[in-house]
Scaffold this motif. Structure first.
Motif, mmCIF file in Angstrom:
data_model
loop_
_atom_site.group_PDB
_atom_site.id
_atom_site.type_symbol
_atom_site.label_atom_id
_atom_site.label_comp_id
_atom_site.label_asym_id
_atom_site.label_seq_id
_atom_site.Cartn_x
_atom_site.Cartn_y
_atom_site.Cartn_z
ATOM 1 N N HIS A 75 -31.736 0.429 -22.638
ATOM 2 C CA HIS A 75 -30.722 0.269 -23.749
ATOM 3 C C HIS A 75 -30.018 1.554 -24.032
ATOM 4 N N GLY A 76 -30.780 2.296 -24.661
ATOM 5 C CA GLY A 76 -30.316 3.821 -25.029
ATOM 6 C C GLY A 76 -29.838 3.645 -26.370
ATOM 7 N N GLY A 77 -28.937 2.805 -26.733
ATOM 8 C CA GLY A 77 -28.204 2.764 -28.041
ATOM 9 C C GLY A 77 -29.093 2.112 -28.908
ATOM 10 N N PRO A 78 -28.619 2.110 -30.327
ATOM 11 C CA PRO A 78 -29.484 1.699 -31.243
ATOM 12 C C PRO A 78 -29.669 -0.079 -31.286
ATOM 13 N N ILE A 79 -30.922 -0.397 -31.704
ATOM 14 C CA ILE A 79 -31.138 -1.878 -31.913
ATOM 15 C C ILE A 79 -31.118 -2.264 -33.285
ATOM 16 N N ASP A 80 -30.513 -3.349 -33.757
ATOM 17 C CA ASP A 80 -30.413 -3.635 -35.285
ATOM 18 C C ASP A 80 -31.619 -4.544 -35.536
ATOM 19 N N LEU A 81 -32.118 -5.424 -34.789
ATOM 20 C CA LEU A 81 -33.247 -6.152 -35.281
ATOM 21 C C LEU A 81 -34.137 -6.515 -33.869
ATOM 22 N N LEU A 82 -35.398 -6.278 -34.175
ATOM 23 C CA LEU A 82 -36.435 -6.796 -33.305
ATOM 24 C C LEU A 82 -37.109 -8.189 -33.908
ATOM 25 N N VAL A 83 -36.646 -9.309 -32.989
ATOM 26 C CA VAL A 83 -37.483 -10.485 -33.123
ATOM 27 C C VAL A 83 -38.287 -10.875 -32.094
ATOM 28 N N LEU A 91 -36.068 0.407 -38.183
ATOM 29 C CA LEU A 91 -35.504 -0.826 -37.557
ATOM 30 C C LEU A 91 -36.271 -1.920 -37.902
ATOM 31 N N LYS A 92 -35.515 -2.940 -38.170
ATOM 32 C CA LYS A 92 -35.742 -4.240 -39.006
ATOM 33 C C LYS A 92 -36.676 -5.211 -37.801
ATOM 34 N N VAL A 93 -37.430 -6.068 -38.315
ATOM 35 C CA VAL A 93 -38.388 -6.751 -37.511
ATOM 36 C C VAL A 93 -38.673 -8.165 -38.134
ATOM 37 N N LEU A 94 -38.547 -9.010 -37.240
ATOM 38 C CA LEU A 94 -38.717 -10.514 -37.799
ATOM 39 C C LEU A 94 -39.824 -11.200 -36.539
ATOM 40 N N TYR A 95 -40.873 -11.640 -37.258
ATOM 41 C CA TYR A 95 -42.133 -11.992 -36.598
ATOM 42 C C TYR A 95 -42.048 -13.610 -36.437
ATOM 43 N N LEU A 96 -42.197 -14.213 -35.210
ATOM 44 C CA LEU A 96 -42.155 -15.595 -35.095
ATOM 45 C C LEU A 96 -43.715 -15.872 -34.666
ATOM 46 N N SER A 97 -44.305 -17.027 -35.139
ATOM 47 C CA SER A 97 -45.609 -17.523 -34.586
ATOM 48 C C SER A 97 -45.849 -18.887 -34.995
ATOM 49 N N GLY A 98 -46.652 -19.638 -34.290
ATOM 50 C CA GLY A 98 -47.123 -20.964 -34.679
ATOM 51 C C GLY A 98 -48.420 -20.914 -35.292
ATOM 52 N N LEU A 108 -33.373 -20.233 -37.976
ATOM 53 C CA LEU A 108 -33.595 -19.096 -37.113
ATOM 54 C C LEU A 108 -32.251 -18.129 -37.423
ATOM 55 N N VAL A 109 -31.314 -18.819 -37.353
ATOM 56 C CA VAL A 109 -30.167 -18.223 -37.719
ATOM 57 C C VAL A 109 -29.953 -17.602 -38.919
ATOM 58 N N ARG A 110 -30.221 -18.472 -39.999
ATOM 59 C CA ARG A 110 -30.322 -18.062 -41.452
ATOM 60 C C ARG A 110 -31.145 -17.032 -41.849
ATOM 61 N N LYS A 111 -32.603 -17.236 -41.114
ATOM 62 C CA LYS A 111 -33.632 -15.989 -41.250
ATOM 63 C C LYS A 111 -32.943 -14.748 -40.646
ATOM 64 N N ILE A 112 -32.560 -14.771 -39.537
ATOM 65 C CA ILE A 112 -32.033 -13.436 -38.658
ATOM 66 C C ILE A 112 -30.939 -12.900 -39.962
ATOM 67 N N ARG A 113 -30.028 -13.662 -40.276
ATOM 68 C CA ARG A 113 -28.890 -12.988 -41.210
ATOM 69 C C ARG A 113 -29.531 -12.641 -42.363
ATOM 70 N N GLU A 114 -30.563 -13.125 -43.037
ATOM 71 C CA GLU A 114 -31.164 -12.850 -44.232
ATOM 72 C C GLU A 114 -32.016 -11.495 -43.948
ATOM 73 N N VAL A 115 -32.820 -11.455 -42.769
ATOM 74 C CA VAL A 115 -33.293 -10.082 -42.461
ATOM 75 C C VAL A 115 -32.251 -8.909 -42.185
ATOM 76 N N LEU A 116 -31.181 -9.200 -41.294
ATOM 77 C CA LEU A 116 -30.113 -8.184 -41.097
ATOM 78 C C LEU A 116 -29.510 -7.460 -42.506
ATOM 79 N N ASP A 117 -29.461 -8.694 -43.454
ATOM 80 C CA ASP A 117 -28.877 -8.166 -44.694
ATOM 81 C C ASP A 117 -29.874 -7.601 -45.577
ATOM 82 N N GLY A 118 -30.926 -7.484 -45.387
ATOM 83 C CA GLY A 118 -31.922 -6.847 -46.195
ATOM 84 C C GLY A 118 -32.799 -7.544 -46.817
ATOM 85 N N GLY A 119 -33.041 -8.709 -46.711
ATOM 86 C CA GLY A 119 -34.116 -9.867 -47.255
ATOM 87 C C GLY A 119 -35.242 -9.747 -46.301
ATOM 88 N N ALA A 120 -36.188 -10.675 -46.983
ATOM 89 C CA ALA A 120 -37.452 -10.781 -45.952
ATOM 90 C C ALA A 120 -37.753 -12.286 -45.937
#
Length: 958
Positions: free
Chosen positions: A879-887, A911-918, A946-958
């Motif tokens: 990709h070369g460019g910056p990545i805003d979030l790793l899910v 780099l911000k990270v959001l983990y998914l797991s069962g 999923l959408v709310r959590k991603i927006r929350e992480v990108l905006d600085g929350g956890a």
């Protein structure tokens, strides 16, 4: 100055600051002086006096003492005590004084009369000795251990203590504790070294140590005597050049080198005789023992050396005397020396005319020296000598032989007495007169000792049997006890051995009489038998015993009886059964967790797909209701997987410190609505301010599940009681329940008056999908969920019930200190959920990956899709460019989500990270508790979640 005494700044603030700086400098100087005193003091008494002087320079400290606690003995001692009213107390066990209060709490205490009165009113401390105006005690702590208490007190009205004085004592307490521990250690080392030196210096043998270079490192006082070298000259010299003769030095060097290379040596750890070298150059015989000692990273060799010069001389002297005596006594020895008995001839005056070597030995003399002498010449015991003379003359006068079955003879040289069987025969002269007597005495000392040893052995055997912890018995083949020990009749509940001897073993002891027949047959066939069987006690209760038996036969081989050792293994087998049940629950939990994990991936795809389908159809479409049913079924399946995860302890918890009483109180109204009007609910809180660390929602689930279970057990109504209490589970309780750790707990008990639970159901009560309810009335996951949540929270759960007598479930959770949880930051106002950021999505499950792609692309995000962690690394590089979030999914083949995140954050810090797991995984959680600062979304999830959590992480929350 302590915070409680601060005042608003005044005009003289600079002067106050200068004073505070001066006080701080005084405290710092005091700590240096305490450290110097610890180095300079000869012993603890001198150290305590120096500490008292130093503290007196900081504050009024006329009355000061040090109390030290010995954890091994549980006693409190007062090695330093200066008090104008009370004498120093004697060492004693912990009581209820202020000193013990500080020791127990580990916290400093300023006890004014009012504080002391309040502590006494609460029963936490009581007055000991003369009452003081102010009393300050601070704990002395070393390495997280409280070793004692430093105390100052005042009796003078004009001298009062406050927070400043308490701060001063607390400031110096750490240095004081370190100084005490250091001085204790120094005294212990000095005492140990002194004991070792005294032991070595008192040894008769020379003690020498050598290092692995061959240099002497220690030289005992005996070594100075044996080798002629003083320790001051010997230490540091080469051992070979000092005490080893030249002809042995090369062999010594080879042996040392061989040991250092292989760890083997031909002369090590054994006594050998060799020649040694004295300082004056002479060689002399010695007995040598060498032992290697490993000291961390090097070897030390210890040698004990015994000078054999005198022993060799004594051996040579003895050989010379024996040779001379043999030459003189050869003729006589041919006649009588073949007999080990004492052979002697005496005349009427008691003079020895003839003796063999055995007689001379018993009198501690030689044959030549004894001939012509009487017993009185050797034996100072006049009474014994007179007895021998009278007895000899009586035989001669009667002219008849006499047998003395037991006769003591005392060795006059050593004072030891031996016993003999003596035969005396009168020797008749040609004229028929008996003027001499022949005696032959056989030493029966060893026989008497053997008889005495046999008597002692029999007594010891009886004592062993009587006091044995195991049951021991002998029984006939037809089932009658012949002998039993106390442990056996106690084990079977009888009052005495006589009670047990009256019963029939097969009828009154064995639950299955055929088992006894089988065991006896094995004993006769194989010579022994070991088997576990069920026995009946006198009261009818059944115990499990382990029998170890053998047949007892007479010398001719006939069977006399059977002998058995009995071990009551009832409790042991019960513990083993509990362990097996625990292991079974763990195995079922792992299986359930694995199923739930796979199910969560499927449910995520189902929930997402049905959400898309419902949006596409719209509410007016005739199939919209069907999609709603699909969604409800998927949600119910998700709830089921959450219950499975809770049982398998793989659910992510967010624990908080909370009061159990408060939690139950908040649930009370809801619980009353839940159980209905025909069930009386009673709440008995007894754990005020007792806190536990648990997930509040999950703990509420535990209470609700237990209450619902209790309600269902009372179909016709009844009483339901919820209790809480502080409890301390001791080692005895832990032993009884197998897997419990002793400690402080908060107990939650739910008791009902319902139908009860039988033993068979109790054994499977916490298994998933097990239920005693009718088909369709329950999932069988309620108590399994309770079990999983309690275990994941570090607690334990037990059930106590009998059919028809209701049931009590007791939950024990570890008690923690009550502390306020941090207040969550206010949430920012809601904003649009979509975005244009670049997201790298790593998910090995294709259905979940495709669902997430559809959802996020619809929201405007730019996506990089990876099926594995390695694919994620490759895509990021391309990709070369910056990545805003790793899910990323947590668990993926080849490379997990945690490692992927570490790789990418190394390349792109921030780099911000959001983990998914069962299910939980140690990569981001520990024992089911989420790591701080980790963003996590539990599967299954809906697209909007999923959408709310991603927006929350990108905006600085956890």
């Amino acid at each position: 100055m302590s915070p409680s005494r601060r005042r608003p700044p005044a005009r003289g603030g600079s002067k106050t600051e200068a004073t505070e700086r001066a006080q701080a400098a005084q405290l710092q100087t005091a700590t240096y002086r305490i450290s110097e005193a610890a180095n300079a003091a000869e012993d603890l008494s001198e150290l305590f006096r120096a500490i008292h002087d130093i503290i007196s320079g900081l504050m009024p400290a006329k009355n000061l003492y040090v109390a030290l606690y010995d954890a091994d003995t549980g006693r409190l001692s007062f090695p330093y005590w200066i008090d104008e009213h009370d004498p120093p107390p004697a060492p004693h066990k912990l009581e209820r004084g202020l000193t013990e209060y500080v020791l127990r709490t580990g916290q400093p205490l300023l006890a004014t009369p009012e504080v002391h009165e309040e502590l006494g009113r609460r029963g936490e401390a009581e007055l000991v000795g003369a009452p003081s105006l102010d009393w300050i005690g601070v704990p002395l702590k070393a390495h997280d251990r409280t070793i004692g208490v430093l105390v100052a007190q005042t009796y003078t009205e004009g001298i009062r203590f406050g927070e400043r004085e308490k701060d001063i004592l607390q400031f110096v307490s750490t240095q004081v504790a370190m100084a005490i521990e250091r001085k204790r250690a120094e005294e212990a080392v000095r005492a140990s070294e002194a004991r070792l030196k005294a032991l070595l210096d008192s040894a008769l043998d020379a003690c020498v140590t050598m290092d692995e270079t061959g240099r002497i490192t220690s030289w005992s006082a005996a070594a100075e005597t044996v080798f002629g070298w003083p320790a001051s000259e010997a230490i540091g010299r080469s051992l070979a050049a000092t005490i080893i003769p030249p002809q042995h030095r090369e062999g010594h060097a080879r042996g040392l080198a061989r040991f250092l290379e292989t760890g083997e040596g031909p002369i090590l750890r054994q006594r050998i005789e060799i020649t040694a070298l004295h300082r004056d150059g002479r060689e002399f015989p010695v007995e040598l023992t060498v032992t290697p000692i490993r000291l961390s990273d090097h070897w030390l060799f210890g040698a004990f050396v015994r000078d054999l010069t005198e022993e060799k001389h004594a051996e040579q002297e003895l050989q010379r005397e024996v040779g001379e005596r043999e030459a003189a006594e050869r003729l006589l020895r041919q006649v009588i020396d073949a007999d080990p008995s004492l052979v002697f001839v005496k005349d009427r005056d008691g003079r020895f005319v003839l003796v063999n070597k055995a007689v001379a030995d018993i009198y501690g003399t030689t044959v030549e020296a004894q001939v012509g002498k009487t017993d009185a010449d050797f034996n100072p015991n006049k009474e014994e000598v007179d007895h021998f003379l009278r007895d000899d003359r009586a035989v001669m006068d009667s002219r008849r032989p006499k047998v003395v079955t037991e006769e003591p003879v005392t060795n006059p040289a050593t004072g030891t007495t031996r016993w003999f069987l003596t035969v005396k025969v009168p020797l008749l002269s040609p004229d028929g007169q008996a003027r001499r007597v022949l005696g032959v005495a056989t030493d029966i000392t060893e026989r008497k000792r053997a008889e005495e040893a046999l008597r002692r052995s029999e007594a010891s055997y009886r004592g062993l049997v009587e006091h044995a912890a195991y049951g021991i018995y002998r029984a006939t083949g037809d089932g009658k006890f012949v002998m039993v020990n106390p442990a056996l009749f106690t084990m079977l509940g009888y009052g005495s051995a006589d009670d047990l001897l009256k019963i029939d073993i097969a009828r009154d002891v064995y639950v299955d009489p055929a088992a006894r027949v089988r065991i006896l047959a094995r004993c006769e066939q194989f010579g022994s038998a070991i088997e576990e069987v069920a026995w009946k006690r006198r009261d009818g209760s059944v115990i499990t015993v382990r029998l170890n038996g053998r047949p007892v036969r007479a010398p001719d081989g006939t069977l006399e009886c059977f002998e058995f050792i009995v071990d009551d293994v009832t409790e042991q087998r019960a513990l083993e059964e509990r362990l097996r049940q625990t292991q079974k629950m763990e195995a079922v939990g792992r299986l359930a967790g694995g199923i739930a994990h796979d199910f969560n991936n499927l449910l995520t795809a189902i929930l997402g797909s049905v959400d898309f389908l419902r949006r596409a159809l719209g509410p007016e479409h005739p199939e919209h209701a069907e999609t709603e049913e699909i969604q409800k079924a998927a949600v119910r399946a998700a709830d089921l997987t959450r219950q499975l995860l809770a049982f398998s302890r793989q659910q992510v918890l967010a624990p908080k410190v909370l009061e159990l009483d408060a939690l139950v109180t908040n649930l009370e109204k809801m619980l009353r609505r839940l159980i209905g009007e025909d069930v009386e609910l009673r709440f008995a809180p007894k754990a005020s301010r007792a806190a536990v660390r648990a997930d509040p929602g999950q703990l509420e689930q535990v209470i609700v599940n237990l209450v619902v279970n209790a309600r269902d057990a009372m179909p016709r109504g009844g009483k339901l009681t919820i209790e809480t209490a502080r409890v301390d589970l001791d080692a005895a309780y832990a032993w009884e329940h197998g897997t419990v750790e002793p400690g402080r707990y908060v107990m939650l008990a739910v008791t009902d008056t319902g139908v009860g639970i039988d033993r068979a159901a109790q054994a499977r009560l916490f298994e998933p999908f097990f239920t005693t309810k009718e088909f369709g009335k329950g999932t069988g996951l309620g108590l399994a969920t309770v079990y999983g949540i309690v275990k994941q929270s570090g607690g334990y759960i037990w059930v106590y019930s009998e059919p028809g007598r209701g049931a009590t479930f007791r939950v024990y959770l570890p008690r923690v200190e009550l502390a306020g949880e941090p207040v969550a930051a206010p949430q920012p106002p809601a904003r649009a959920l979509g975005g244009t950021e670049t997201i790298l999505l790593a998910e090995d499950e294709a259905a979940v990956r495709n669902l997430a792609r559809r959802v996020l692309e619809k929201q405007g995000y730019k996506l990089l899709l990876a099926a594995t962690g390695r694919d994620g690394v490759r895509l990021a590089e391309q990709h070369g460019g910056p990545i805003d979030l790793l899910v990323t999914d947590v668990v993926m083949p080849e490379m997990g989500g945690r490692e992927l995140a570490q790789r990418l954050t190394t390349r792109q810090p921030g780099l911000k990270v959001l983990y998914l797991s069962g299910y939980t995984d140690d990569a981001i959680v520990h024992h089911g508790v989420l790591d701080a600062g980790v963003a996590f979304l539990q599967k299954p999830f809906k697209p909007d979640e999923l959408v709310r959590k991603i927006r929350e992480v990108l905006d600085g929350g956890a």
